[in-house]
Design a protein around this motif. Sequence first.
Motif, mmCIF file in Angstrom:
data_model
loop_
_atom_site.group_PDB
_atom_site.id
_atom_site.type_symbol
_atom_site.label_atom_id
_atom_site.label_comp_id
_atom_site.label_asym_id
_atom_site.label_seq_id
_atom_site.Cartn_x
_atom_site.Cartn_y
_atom_site.Cartn_z
ATOM 1 N N ASP A 18 -49.466 40.584 -23.280
ATOM 2 C CA ASP A 18 -50.300 39.593 -22.616
ATOM 3 C C ASP A 18 -51.693 40.180 -22.362
ATOM 4 O OD1 ASP A 18 -50.262 36.954 -20.953
ATOM 5 O OD2 ASP A 18 -51.241 38.442 -19.686
ATOM 6 N N SER A 45 -44.799 31.394 -13.692
ATOM 7 C CA SER A 45 -44.603 31.537 -15.133
ATOM 8 C C SER A 45 -43.479 32.522 -15.428
ATOM 9 C CB SER A 45 -45.896 32.017 -15.797
ATOM 10 O OG SER A 45 -46.122 33.386 -15.509
ATOM 11 N N LEU A 69 -44.037 35.368 -16.970
ATOM 12 C CA LEU A 69 -44.674 36.679 -17.128
ATOM 13 C C LEU A 69 -43.968 37.733 -16.269
ATOM 14 C CD1 LEU A 69 -47.066 38.362 -18.262
ATOM 15 C CD2 LEU A 69 -48.370 37.656 -16.240
ATOM 16 N N GLN A 75 -49.145 32.737 -12.075
ATOM 17 C CA GLN A 75 -48.386 33.771 -12.795
ATOM 18 C C GLN A 75 -46.972 33.900 -12.239
ATOM 19 O OE1 GLN A 75 -51.242 36.939 -12.130
ATOM 20 N NE2 GLN A 75 -51.749 37.016 -14.321
ATOM 21 N N PHE A 101 -49.142 39.072 -8.327
ATOM 22 C CA PHE A 101 -49.573 38.003 -9.228
ATOM 23 C C PHE A 101 -50.179 36.822 -8.475
ATOM 24 C CE2 PHE A 101 -46.464 38.960 -12.980
ATOM 25 C CZ PHE A 101 -47.255 40.052 -13.330
ATOM 26 N N GLN A 148 -51.473 44.773 -15.668
ATOM 27 C CA GLN A 148 -50.512 44.001 -14.876
ATOM 28 C C GLN A 148 -49.312 44.859 -14.487
ATOM 29 O OE1 GLN A 148 -50.028 40.921 -17.767
ATOM 30 N NE2 GLN A 148 -51.481 39.529 -16.779
#
Length: 453
Positions: free
Chosen positions: A438, A391, A393, A388, A384, A243
């Motif tokens: 994650d 969120s 993140l 995502q 993303f 990511q």
Amino acid sequence: MNTSYDVKFWEIQRRTDRKTSAFLVRWTVARKPKSKTFRTKGLADSFLSDLRQAAKRGEAFDLATGLPLSMLESEPSGPSFLAFAQSYVLRRWRTSAARTRETDAYALLTLVPALVADVPGRPDAEEVRQALRSHALLPEDRRTELPREQAAALAWLEKASLPMSALGEAGTLRLALDAIAVTFGGKTAGANTVRRKRGVLHHLLEQAVEQKLFTTNPLDEIKWTPPKAVTVVDPRTVVSPAQARQLLDAVPKVGRKRGARLKALFACVYYAALRPEEAADLRQKNCTLPESGWGLLILERARPQATKRWTDNGQTHESRRLKHRADKETREIPIPPVLVAILREHIEAYDVAEDGRVFRTETGGSYSSSAYSYVWQEARRLAFTPTQVASSLGARPYDLRHAAVSLWLNAGVPAPEVAKRAGHSVDVLLRVYAKCIDGQQDHINGKINDALE
């Protein structure tokens, strides 16, 4: 001055929660609790006797201090809270960083207007805060000329500010703690904000103890539980290596030039766990970037952002020593080949600033936090999924640093070495950063499942 004849007295109480003997005199004025502590029973008896005699004579008692008018006239009030707050700021100015000055002032913007007597003509709250922010809580050579409304607000505040002696009373301190528990808009303040403001009040009273205004810090006697603050990294914010690469690849696609110029800065935050303010002051001389293999960054300074009125140079950015380090102390961080390559490409494409800074705007300045935060949010939308993006993140650029430290720990790097590279103590590291990244949950669950079979 507001007064009352409604006075009640309590028996002297011996304090058992101190190392040395202490005796507490308690009374109420208009049902408002007042108290004063003495080191000997004799002094406490004498003070309580004076209060009772004044009440028998029919004297009015001052609501702010709790004293009868005859004692108020002879009682040395000392400096007002406003005056002491001003001297507190000035004493700390030379040795404090801009953000520390701003933190002190932000707390005092709440405390100073709250600790006042009921003087007629109270001005608008924002006018009071602005008079403090731009004038009263600054050194004289930095003060602006106040508009008429703010000058009047400051004049009222100078008249209404409670004497420092009033902070020896539990009721006054409760008033202060109630004030820091809410925002300027009247909503419940965040736990970290409340803790920071309470810390400023405690330190201010410690200086009052040093100056013999109090024998002990009166705030230590208040039974008050601070709100629980989040001090650990939320694993939901920590991105995986895949990511992180997706995000870094998306950054250059934001805008015409800004994103491309910022990719290497974000890469430093992820691959070297630099704080954004440390990356902002990274110089070419700090970088060892071989054609192949691992490189090395030697950090010397950081470049935090703050409001101009609080910095030494009057600019939004200024170079300062590293966080948690002595002046001229450095920090060495080995960097992987992938970051070496990114930095080499960045310097070749954009050169460096006149002072050697690796990261600069097209005009040679420093990027504001709002500028690189905007690029980061746009990169998240490109890299993303909508779920995502919605969120937490990787919600902030700083989350790349959390991801880096978590990755090192999970890779088995000894905690002392991780702490050394990240610029933290081992205690803080293990308490705050030791979190899973994650994307590891399936792998961990699989290992547990294997063990159960």
